[in-house]
Scaffold this active site. Structure first.
Site, PDB file in Angstrom:
ATOM      1  N   SER A  98       3.614   4.225  -2.180  1.00 36.80           N
ATOM      2  CA  SER A  98       2.919   3.537  -1.083  1.00 36.80           C
ATOM      3  C   SER A  98       3.600   3.657   0.276  1.00 36.80           C
ATOM      4  O   SER A  98       3.070   3.142   1.264  1.00 36.80           O
ATOM      5  CB  SER A  98       2.729   2.059  -1.433  1.00 36.80           C
ATOM      6  OG  SER A  98       1.706   1.924  -2.401  1.00 36.80           O
ATOM      7  N   LYS A 101       1.366   4.819   3.009  1.00 40.83           N
ATOM      8  CA  LYS A 101       0.532   3.951   3.842  1.00 40.83           C
ATOM      9  C   LYS A 101       1.061   3.818   5.267  1.00 40.83           C
ATOM     10  O   LYS A 101       0.320   3.397   6.166  1.00 40.83           O
ATOM     11  CB  LYS A 101       0.396   2.578   3.179  1.00 40.83           C
ATOM     12  CG  LYS A 101      -0.356   2.623   1.842  1.00 40.83           C
ATOM     13  CD  LYS A 101      -0.474   1.235   1.229  1.00 40.83           C
ATOM     14  CE  LYS A 101      -1.349   1.245  -0.020  1.00 40.83           C
ATOM     15  NZ  LYS A 101      -0.651   1.721  -1.216  1.00 40.83           N
ATOM     16  N   SER A 155      -0.097  -3.931   0.451  1.00 40.63           N
ATOM     17  CA  SER A 155      -0.137  -2.568  -0.080  1.00 40.63           C
ATOM     18  C   SER A 155      -1.377  -2.307  -0.935  1.00 40.63           C
ATOM     19  O   SER A 155      -1.320  -1.600  -1.943  1.00 40.63           O
ATOM     20  CB  SER A 155       1.127  -2.257  -0.903  1.00 40.63           C
ATOM     21  OG  SER A 155       1.331  -0.869  -1.016  1.00 40.63           O
TER      22      SER A 155
END
Length: 321
Positions: A98, A101, A155
């Protein structure tokens, strides 16, 4: 290792020409650079002459006082002094989970507007077991500002798809923008295949490229504001007009209070990432007692306890610099 200072330069060789690189922290560079193809071809004297405001590193810079597993990829960057304080496997291509992101947020902030209304399509339907989701359904709407908060604090992978589909016009086109932006800021050893970081072929990044991406994202005040938040509450709208309340907490152990940084270090914020393929990842913006900023990154830690113990050790090095 000192950082190099970006000036209008021309190196005329058979294989290399670099020109019109902008100053540190700006969101773009006229010509991207590669630590592999450029810096390894230039002597240290030339690096001092043709410098930039970005930290660079061509090899490991370790410290026997820092306990770090050989599998981890780790870097510590002094932003004011433009110096790499620690580096281990920072140019090795690994799965970012993640941390992806951050690039999603950077592209969204560059090409979208915070008040833009996003409408969910079938793209938000993620069925992977264990994937972090906010529960978006086709037809749901929220602003880009709301989606960015949910993306970076909680997230949520479906929030990443919502952003990509709307800001890029399609998820595929948004991913193309992610890869274009990476090259533009000099992150030349990474490649993105999706906007959320769930494991996918041809999706990788280096710890050094994550430093570059994070540094670029920090040029947006809203990004720094969001990553500093320990929680977020908002309301978005279903297709039928009903309201859905969201109340999420940060995935960052330092912001939640589950983990403690060294007493003289303040963790401003950052981004976590975890998948089976990527291991445990964390990138942070931290400041020392004088307010000087640092970026610290660890990727591919074997578990959560290892991640935070290694990150705390890395942050402790700031107090010794």
């Amino acid at each position: 290792m000192k950082c190099i200072n970006k000036r209008l330069i021309t190196l005329v060789t058979a294989l290399l020409s670099i020109a019109s690189l902008t100053a540190c922290g700006s969101s773009s560079y006229a010509i991207p650079y590669s630590t592999e193809s450029v810096y390894t071809s230039i002597s240290s004297d030339m690096l001092d002459t043709f410098a930039s405001d970005l930290c660079v590193v061509g090899s490991d810079i370790t410290d026997s006082n820092i306990s770090m597993s050989k599998n981890s990829c780790a870097g510590l960057f002094d932003l004011n002094n433009r110096e790499t304080l620690y580096a281990l496997n920072v140019n090795e291509q690994v799965d970012p989970a993640s941390l992806t992101k951050i690039m999603t947020a950077l592209v969204a902030l560059k090409y979208g507007s915070l008040d833009q209304i996003l409408t969910a399509t079938k793209a938000v339907n993620i069925n992977e077991s264990g994937a972090q989701l906010i529960g978006l359904k086709e037809g749901d709407t929220m602003t880009l500002d709301q989606a960015l908060h949910i993306l970076l604090i909680y997230s949520a992978n479906d929030a990443g798809m919502l952003i990509a589909d709307n800001v890029g016009g399609s998820v595929d086109e948004f991913v193309n923008l992610m890869n274009e932006e990476a090259k533009e800021i000099g992150a030349t050893k990474c490649h993105f295949a999706n906007p959320h970081g769930l494991t996918q072929e041809d999706h990788y990044v280096t710890a050094y490229d994550m430093y570059l991406i994070f540094n670029a994202a920090m040029q947006y005040d809203v990004f720094q504001e969001i990553i500093n938040m320990s929680g977020y509450t908002t309301v978005y709208t279903r297709k039928d007009g009903s309201s859905v309340e969201v109340d999420v907490k940060s995935t960052n152990g330092y912001l939640r209070g589950d983990r403690q940084a060294p007493s003289s270090i303040t963790v401003i914020g950052g981004k976590t990432g975890t998948t089976n393929a990527a291991g445990h990842c964390l990138i942070l913006l931290a400041k020392d007692s004088s307010g000087n900023p640092y970026i610290a990154v660890i990727m591919r830690a074997e578990d959560g306890d290892t991640l935070y113990s290694e990150m705390t050790a890395l942050l402790y090095k700031i107090t010794q610099s």
